[in-house]
Design a protein around this motif. Structure first.
Motif: not given
Length: 73
Positions: A46-68
């Motif tokens: 579940i922790a591994l699945l949660g990490t994969a889900f967390g990566a998906l959430v982060v990818w959706i919420v913060f789509p950029g790489t910090g470029e300005v």
């Protein structure tokens, strides 16, 4: 006087923050699961699945790489 942050440093920081948030979500899922009557294997899965889900959430919420993009005049 301090200058602007170099792009390489900014991108490195953004990558580390994204990884931290994904791991935080995964660790949270594992800790919640461990409070129930789950086996250690289930907690790890579940922790591994949660990490994969967390990566998906982060990818959706913060789509950029910090470029300005700088305004060109």
């Amino acid at each position: 006087m301090v200058g602007p942050i170099p792009d390489e440093d900014r991108e490195s920081l953004v990558r580390r923050l994204k990884a931290f948030f994904a791991l935080l979500i995964g660790a949270s899922a594992g800790l919640i699961t461990s409070q129930g009557s789950a086996t250690p294997l289930e907690v790890v899965l579940i922790a591994l699945l949660g990490t994969a889900f967390g990566a998906l959430v982060v990818w959706i919420v913060f789509p950029g790489t910090g470029e300005v993009e700088r305004a060109r005049r």
